[in-house]
Design a protein around this motif. Structure first.
Motif, PDB file in Angstrom:
ATOM      1  N   GLN A 102       0.875  -1.303  -0.386  1.00 39.63           N
ATOM      2  CA  GLN A 102       0.288   0.072   0.307  1.00 39.63           C
ATOM      3  C   GLN A 102       1.229   0.994  -0.557  1.00 39.63           C
ATOM      4  N   ARG A 103       1.888   1.238   0.518  1.00 43.02           N
ATOM      5  CA  ARG A 103       2.761   2.463   0.667  1.00 43.02           C
ATOM      6  C   ARG A 103       3.086   2.958  -0.645  1.00 43.02           C
ATOM      7  N   TYR A 104       3.460   2.221  -2.130  1.00 42.78           N
ATOM      8  CA  TYR A 104       3.559   2.524  -2.802  1.00 42.78           C
ATOM      9  C   TYR A 104       2.327   2.386  -4.286  1.00 42.78           C
ATOM     10  N   ALA A 105       1.601   1.861  -4.104  1.00 42.79           N
ATOM     11  CA  ALA A 105       0.418   2.441  -4.750  1.00 42.79           C
ATOM     12  C   ALA A 105       0.587   3.711  -5.358  1.00 42.79           C
ATOM     13  N   GLY A 106       0.516   3.973  -6.280  1.00 40.43           N
ATOM     14  CA  GLY A 106       0.225   4.717  -7.180  1.00 40.43           C
ATOM     15  C   GLY A 106       1.948   4.944  -7.486  1.00 40.43           C
ATOM     16  N   LYS A 107       2.731   5.079  -7.303  1.00 41.30           N
ATOM     17  CA  LYS A 107       4.600   5.318  -6.847  1.00 41.30           C
ATOM     18  C   LYS A 107       5.049   5.136  -8.351  1.00 41.30           C
ATOM     19  N   TYR A 108       3.994   4.253  -9.131  1.00 42.50           N
ATOM     20  CA  TYR A 108       5.582   4.256 -10.907  1.00 42.50           C
ATOM     21  C   TYR A 108       4.354   4.767 -11.717  1.00 42.50           C
ATOM     22  N   ASP A 109       3.370   5.231 -11.772  1.00 39.67           N
ATOM     23  CA  ASP A 109       2.319   5.767 -12.364  1.00 39.67           C
ATOM     24  C   ASP A 109       3.325   6.114 -13.535  1.00 39.67           C
ATOM     25  N   ALA A 110       4.220   7.288 -13.530  1.00 43.40           N
ATOM     26  CA  ALA A 110       4.931   7.643 -14.375  1.00 43.40           C
ATOM     27  C   ALA A 110       5.149   6.748 -15.684  1.00 43.40           C
ATOM     28  N   GLY A 111       5.850   5.845 -14.878  1.00 45.47           N
ATOM     29  CA  GLY A 111       6.176   4.924 -16.122  1.00 45.47           C
ATOM     30  C   GLY A 111       7.487   4.350 -15.850  1.00 45.47           C
ATOM     31  N   TYR A 112       8.203   3.604 -17.057  1.00 42.22           N
ATOM     32  CA  TYR A 112       9.626   2.892 -16.653  1.00 42.22           C
ATOM     33  C   TYR A 112      10.751   4.005 -16.729  1.00 42.22           C
ATOM     34  N   ASP A 113      10.138   4.732 -17.490  1.00 39.42           N
ATOM     35  CA  ASP A 113      11.564   6.302 -18.950  1.00 39.42           C
ATOM     36  C   ASP A 113      11.569   6.706 -17.391  1.00 39.42           C
ATOM     37  N   ALA A 114      10.208   7.669 -16.173  1.00 43.08           N
ATOM     38  CA  ALA A 114      10.537   8.652 -15.890  1.00 43.08           C
ATOM     39  C   ALA A 114      11.398   8.382 -14.433  1.00 43.08           C
ATOM     40  N   ILE A 115      11.010   7.037 -13.640  1.00 44.12           N
ATOM     41  CA  ILE A 115      11.386   7.163 -12.748  1.00 44.12           C
ATOM     42  C   ILE A 115      13.404   6.135 -13.073  1.00 44.12           C
ATOM     43  N   ARG A 116      13.430   5.782 -13.835  1.00 47.97           N
ATOM     44  CA  ARG A 116      14.890   5.359 -14.319  1.00 47.97           C
ATOM     45  C   ARG A 116      15.971   6.943 -14.770  1.00 47.97           C
ATOM     46  N   GLN A 117      15.213   7.641 -15.153  1.00 42.90           N
ATOM     47  CA  GLN A 117      15.542   9.526 -15.108  1.00 42.90           C
ATOM     48  C   GLN A 117      15.683   8.880 -14.043  1.00 42.90           C
ATOM     49  N   ALA A 118      14.512   9.930 -13.560  1.00 46.29           N
ATOM     50  CA  ALA A 118      14.841  10.323 -12.451  1.00 46.29           C
ATOM     51  C   ALA A 118      15.739   9.449 -10.882  1.00 46.29           C
ATOM     52  N   ARG A 119      16.561   8.570 -10.817  1.00 43.90           N
ATOM     53  CA  ARG A 119      17.184   7.659 -10.472  1.00 43.90           C
ATOM     54  C   ARG A 119      18.340   7.853 -11.092  1.00 43.90           C
ATOM     55  N   TYR A 120      18.809   7.864 -12.723  1.00 44.58           N
ATOM     56  CA  TYR A 120      20.186   8.400 -12.260  1.00 44.58           C
ATOM     57  C   TYR A 120      20.602  10.117 -12.317  1.00 44.58           C
ATOM     58  N   GLU A 121      19.218  10.756 -12.828  1.00 44.20           N
ATOM     59  CA  GLU A 121      19.690  11.747 -11.688  1.00 44.20           C
ATOM     60  C   GLU A 121      20.163  12.057 -10.481  1.00 44.20           C
ATOM     61  N   LYS A 122      19.072  11.110  -9.134  1.00 46.22           N
ATOM     62  CA  LYS A 122      19.593  11.081  -7.886  1.00 46.22           C
ATOM     63  C   LYS A 122      21.257  10.425  -7.828  1.00 46.22           C
ATOM     64  N   LEU A 123      21.172  10.056  -8.238  1.00 43.80           N
ATOM     65  CA  LEU A 123      22.580   9.296  -8.356  1.00 43.80           C
ATOM     66  C   LEU A 123      24.010   9.944  -9.110  1.00 43.80           C
ATOM     67  N   ILE A 124      23.659  10.749  -9.805  1.00 41.36           N
ATOM     68  CA  ILE A 124      24.820  12.078 -10.438  1.00 41.36           C
ATOM     69  C   ILE A 124      24.794  12.501  -9.238  1.00 41.36           C
ATOM     70  N   SER A 125      23.341  13.292  -8.189  1.00 45.56           N
ATOM     71  CA  SER A 125      23.498  14.050  -7.453  1.00 45.56           C
ATOM     72  C   SER A 125      24.316  14.022  -6.113  1.00 45.56           C
ATOM     73  N   LEU A 126      24.236  12.339  -5.415  1.00 45.72           N
ATOM     74  CA  LEU A 126      25.063  11.938  -4.924  1.00 45.72           C
ATOM     75  C   LEU A 126      26.377  11.185  -5.233  1.00 45.72           C
ATOM     76  N   GLY A 127      26.551  12.048  -6.026  1.00 44.55           N
ATOM     77  CA  GLY A 127      27.711  11.554  -6.318  1.00 44.55           C
ATOM     78  C   GLY A 127      28.358   9.855  -6.636  1.00 44.55           C
ATOM     79  N   LEU A 128      28.021   9.404  -7.244  1.00 44.81           N
ATOM     80  CA  LEU A 128      27.860   7.265  -7.237  1.00 44.81           C
ATOM     81  C   LEU A 128      28.252   7.777  -8.402  1.00 44.81           C
ATOM     82  N   ILE A 129      27.902   8.224  -9.420  1.00 47.01           N
ATOM     83  CA  ILE A 129      28.003   8.294 -11.075  1.00 47.01           C
ATOM     84  C   ILE A 129      28.338   9.626 -11.450  1.00 47.01           C
ATOM     85  N   ASP A 130      29.361   9.268 -12.468  1.00 48.90           N
ATOM     86  CA  ASP A 130      29.859  10.668 -13.162  1.00 48.90           C
ATOM     87  C   ASP A 130      29.009  10.525 -14.451  1.00 48.90           C
ATOM     88  N   ALA A 131      28.289  11.954 -14.599  1.00 52.26           N
ATOM     89  CA  ALA A 131      27.744  12.270 -15.848  1.00 52.26           C
ATOM     90  C   ALA A 131      28.154  12.099 -16.465  1.00 52.26           C
TER      91      ALA A 131
END
Length: 567
Positions: A243-272
């Motif tokens: 129930q905590r994740y109901a609607g969490k993935y409505d934006a779809g595969y690409d949007a979730i992946r893009q958000a993760r990519y940007e967060k990984l860069i902001s955390l310094g875990l990967i280099d853009a």
């Protein structure tokens, strides 16, 4: 030989300045199952993992830590400190006719639990074992590679690799199979949810072992191996977590992946500049059954959330018993996200309104990895459109979501490209790790965790087993120097699984898909997403690294490459 001598010298050097104090630390290794690089919050995810995030905030996060690309080989490699073929588990749990592919942890290695006995450690395990063929033993002798026969003092978990989270097969306490519904030591009044759930059971038994150790043998240090099956298929989770994740993935595969990519860069875990967010395979994206596939990811997230809750209870038990600061705790994963299509093909069967099969007795053992029925008599269903979560479903989350999990890397579980072998590593040890919240860039491998445990414990790594069998030297290098920001050195790290193979030396990585696949060359510092093959541009590097890989394959029981069963 040069690599092995160098590794041995480095280990001796690090041991001379080991971090082990008096008394030596407790050591807890926690491993999750079939999760990608970006699946926890502190590695870029939207999934709620506050307990792992807190460990990372007070400890170290490694940006280039590696596994072996598959469950059994990873477990054999972790527990032995060797490459998987050297421990006898180059593939899965079947004998393929060669010493590197016996499908059973051999006696030319010791487990971490066995190695630490010389330093007075007790050893406990909760979770998935999966390094022996003996899942249906006919005698006690057949259990020679079960946890208690390989150095552990207590065990709760499964001998086999996968199964229902509500009714796992090969569920075992110490040396005996048990039914979760007829277990006098862990009954309904102790289940955190309204039903038995294996992830909760793994967490709760880890907590129990910590508390009982403190009450009964507090004068001795302990090693504990916690091996979750989350988030391996089937996608099973408790409704309160879903129930905590109901609607969490409505934006779809690409949007979730893009958000993760940007967060990984902001955390310094990967280099853009060194990673590329390449397209998800369009054929993997679900359109007709989008609501179904969205639900699969909601359940997957809930599985990880529940595991994190359990890790929180483990940490709290250490805090309550005054052991948190003196415990080296490491979290990592067995392989990358899983693109397997298990349960995703065919037409979905509707759920019957009434049970159609005889109910199982509480004392009945579940004999199958994929149950035919639930305990109360409902058939277990697969197929597109079966909404994952409950015990009468058995579904994987598929290639598109696995690509999201592995953001921003290529390929998946099974493969030795970065998506198959890259994992988080969180190291938490307040007494000794003072670089709170820092990122550690050193490339490392789970073979290093045996060397690290031996180093910080002050244990003496044996040369022979208790029955006189020669023990192979450790392949890894202690990571203890990196805890204080110091460098380690090694010549190369190697991989092979199902003919997929790789070697990394410095920034260069040589990798191939399948036994007949051509070598590809990547500069990982500049192209960690492995998008620009440099093999034609640098043939001399390809030749050098290929020779190194071939030397490793000859000495480490890798050859013949990917033999078939019985050949």
């Amino acid at each position: 030989m040069k690599f092995r001598l160098l590794a041995a010298l480095l280990f001796l050097a690090s041991s001379a300045a080991a971090l082990a104090a008096d008394p030596p630390p407790n050591i807890i290794y926690i491993m999750s199952d079939d999760m990608g690089f970006s699946d926890i919050g502190c590695y870029g995810s939207e999934i709620n993992t506050p307990n792992l995030d807190a460990l990372a905030a007070d400890g170290l996060r490694y940006t280039q830590f590696y596994n072996t690309a598959r469950c059994c080989p990873t477990r054999a490699s972790l527990i032995s400190g060797l490459y998987p073929h050297q421990a006898g588990v180059g593939h899965m749990m079947n004998d393929r006719g060669y010493d590197g592919y016996r499908g059973d942890l051999n006696r030319n290695c010791v487990t971490i639990a066995e190695a630490l006995k010389s330093a007075g450690y007790r050893a406990y395990m909760s979770g998935k074992w999966h390094v022996t063929k003996a899942t249906q033993p006919k005698s006690e002798a057949d259990k020679h590679n079960w946890p208690l026969q390989r150095g552990f003092d207590r065990f709760y978990g499964t001998i086999h690799g996968a199964g229902s989270f509500y009714d796992p097969n090969t569920l075992t306490r110490d040396n005996q199979y048990i039914s979760p519904h007829a277990d006098p030591e862990y009954g309904p009044d102790q289940w955190p949810g309204e039903t038995y759930y294996y992830t909760d059971a793994i967490s709760d038994h880890a907590v129990r072992f910590i508390k009982e150790h403190h009450e009964q043998t507090a004068d001795a240090p302990f090693f504990m191996y916690v091996a979750y099956t989350a988030a391996h298929w089937p996608m099973h989770a408790l409704e309160k977590d879903i129930q905590r994740y109901a609607g969490k993935y409505d934006a779809g595969y690409d949007a979730i992946r893009q958000a993760r990519y940007e967060k990984l860069i902001s955390l310094g875990l990967i280099d853009a500049d060194a990673t590329t967010l390449f397209p998800i395979d369009p054929a993997a994206k679900e359109r007709e059954f989008w609501e179904w596939d969205k639900r699969n990811m909601e359940v997957y997230a809930a599985m990880i959330d529940n595991m994190d809750q359990g890790i929180g209870r483990i940490v709290q038990s250490l805090r309550e018993t005054g052991q948190l600061d003196s415990t080296l705790l490491c979290f990592f994963q067995d392989n990358g996200g899983c693109a397997e299509q298990y349960g995703r093909r065919g037409k979905a069967a509707p759920r019957n309104s009434e049970p159609t099969m005889p109910p199982m007795a509480d004392s009945d053992l579940q004999p199958r990895m994929e149950p035919q029925q639930t305990r109360d008599g409902y058939p277990v269903r697969t197929g597109r459109g079966v909404m994952a979560g409950p015990p009468d479903t058995y579904i994987a989350y598929g290639k598109a979501w696995a690509t999201v999990s592995n953001t921003p890397f290529r390929e998946y579980k099974h493969f030795t490209h970065e998506g198959g072998i890259s994992t988080p590593l969180i190291v938490h040890w307040p007494d000794q790790v003072k670089r709170a919240g820092k990122l550690e860039q050193t490339p490392a491998h789970l073979i290093d965790l045996m060397a690290t445990a031996v180093d910080v414990s002050g244990a003496e790594y044996p040369k022979t087993s208790h029955d006189g069998q020669p023990i192979k030297p450790m392949e890894g290098v202690s990571l203890a120097p990196t805890f204080s920001g110091k460098a380690i050195d090694r010549e190369a790290i190697f991989w092979e699984h199902e003919g997929n193979r790789a070697v990394r030396n410095g920034d260069y990585k040589l990798v191939a898909k399948g036994a007949k696949g051509s070598w590809e060359l990547y500069n990982i510092a500049q192209d960690r997403s492995e998008q620009t093959d440099l093999a034609e541009e640098h043939p001399e590097v390809v030749e050098k690294l290929a020779k190194q890989w071939e030397a490793y394959a000859r000495r480490a029981n890798v050859l013949p490459l990917n033999p078939k069963r019985g050949k």
